[in-house]
Design a protein around this motif. Structure first.
Motif: not given
Ligand SMILES: [Zn+2]
Length: 471
Positions: A61, A63, A65-66, A169, A190, A410
């Motif tokens: 996805h 975000h 942090d991904h 998510h 996530d 989450h």
């Molecule tokens: Zn996420």
């Protein structure tokens, strides 16, 4: 199939896992590590493998942090495809460009500060001063995207394929089932939770031999989502009554649109006073447009708005602010208002200015609506430190602080267990990622105790030859 954990190992940022099949390296996610600036820069700028040798990336996805380190991967020689859902690809276009902008302005700020310090003879150790990546790198990364719809099987190489399913998510979020002849590896990305505003509930887990699953809330049970409206209503009314304003730091993707939808409902029902509501984030403005392009991802409530001809993300009291000059006018506003602004963990973006001007005043309210990772400003505000550092300045924290865990994107401990339960019998191992040690330990205990599957909490760099794990 060889599995190596390179990120989000015993922490919640920097998601990145390697899968080697037939000597080809494929990467699941390529996220930014966030937190201490220097350490984060080091980890983000050097890969534990040669990016030129990576055959493909599969992205769960949008975000950061991904997805946020994809421009670095491309800048360092990656030439393959980045596979994602269509909504994720569209979101990433904006998010990576925005992230590049933040990297560039941070670097500029540090260089300027360093020059100033040197000019007055103060020792300065602030490195680095070059941005992690630039807008061109982000644009180049966007050109590597190849989209796959949910439930469609895509071939990554002769013997390796994958399928996305809905992770519920954020818009476009998916979990990934990777498959070769011997092994089925499920990566949760996530995982969302049932009942979140706007989004459809997560799909059930497909059968697999191995599972990599997030554990952000491994030791938590969330409050029911239905409480959010009531809570936000009480908080806003209380703040307005004492003449304060409300600051909501929120991820531009997902949380902002969910908050807007709740505010829309409260305003429609006249449950909150007629005060102006601002969404102050150029990224959120673009991202909200992407939401409008993907009504197929909506749940019944959001779809219901559309059927009635109502834009769920726009209403008379709501204004989206695009330019910085408009954003600054909020500093002079003396009457109550609500401002929703990125970033969600207060690590950058315009919300920093609103916090800088607002948190010293006890009449104001800060609403934290998402997970606050260790070493972030959001975490320090959540812990109600007496003072917090913003733009290198210590600011007293006198505003009220409220946490709305219910809107979390989450799954909590019970929801994670319920998701794994139907496939537990077939699983040979569960690998826990994307969590802090306490949450992981608690979740591992529950999975082993309730579901009888062996759990591993890998460290960064740990490798597992899945063909050798039989039970
Ligand atoms: Zn996420």
């Amino acid at each position: 199939m060889l599995l190596t954990f390179w990120g989000a190992a015993r922490q919640v940022t920097g998601s990145m896992h390697g899968v080697t099949v037939d000597d080809d390296l494929h990467i699941l996610d390529c996220g930014l590590v966030q937190g201490h600036r220097k350490e984060a820069f080091q980890t983000n700028s050097s890969f534990p493998f040669d990016p030129k040798t990576v055959r493909s990336v599969v992205l769960s996805h949008a975000h950061l942090d991904h997805s946020g380190n994809l421009p670095t991967l491309v800048q360092k020689g990656f030439r393959g495809k980045i596979h994602s859902t269509p909504a994720t690809a569209e979101l990433c276009q904006y998010m990576l460009a925005d992230s590049a902008h933040i990297q560039e302005s941070d670097a500029e700020f540090l260089s300027r500060r360093s020059r100033k310090r040197k000019a007055i003879g103060v020792a300065d150790t602030s490195v680095p001063v070059a941005p992690l990546y630039t807008a061109e790198d982000a644009a180049e990364a966007s050109r590597h995207f190849a989209t796959s719809k949910l439930y469609e099987t895509t071939q990554l190489s002769e013997h390796l394929s994958f399928t996305f399913s809905n992770a519920g998510h954020i818009l476009g979020s998916a979990f990934v089932l990777l498959r070769n002849k011997e092994t089925r590896l499920l990566f949760s990305g996530d995982l969302g939770r049932p009942g979140l505003p706007i989004l459809k509930d997560p799909d059930p887990a497909p059968e697999a031999d191995f599972l990599i699953i997030e554990s952000t809330y491994g030791n938590r049970i969330h409050e029911p989502i239905s409480n959010v409206e009531e809570e936000l209503k009480t908080l806003i009314n209380k703040t307005v009554a004492r003449g304060g304003h409300v600051i909501v730091p929120a991820f531009a993707v997902g949380r902002t649109q969910q908050i807007v939808l709740v505010l829309h409902k409260l305003a429609e029902e006249r449950a909150i006073p007629a005060i102006p509501i601002f969404v102050d984030s150029p990224l959120a403005v673009n991202v909200t447009e992407v939401f409008r392009h993907h009504p197929e991802e909506y749940d019944a409530e959001a779809a219901g708005y559309l059927e009635r001809g109502i834009d769920p993300f726009g209403f008379s009291r709501l204004r989206y602010l695009r330019d910085a000059a408009e954003s600054k006018t909020l500093n002079d506003l003396r009457t109550p208002f609500v401002v929703v602004s990125a970033s969600g963990m207060c690590e950058g973006g315009r919300v920093l200015h609103h916090l800088m001007h607002g948190i010293g005043d006890g009449r104001n309210l800060v609403v934290l609506a998402g997970y606050q990772a260790e070493n972030t400003l959001g975490r320090r505000i959540m812990e109600r430190r007496e003072q917090v550092k913003i733009f290198d300045e210590m600011v007293p924290l006198r505003a009220e602080v409220a946490t709305l865990g219910e809107l979390s994107g989450h799954a909590d401990q019970g929801e994670l267990i319920n998701w794994i339960k139907p496939i537990a019998k077939k699983l040979k191992r569960v690998f826990l990622v994307h969590g802090e040690p306490d949450g992981q330990e608690a979740l591992a205990k529950q999975i082993e105790g309730q579901l009888g599957v062996t759990v591993v909490c890998p460290k960064r760099g740990d490798s597992f030859n899945l063909n050798e794990i039989q039970t």
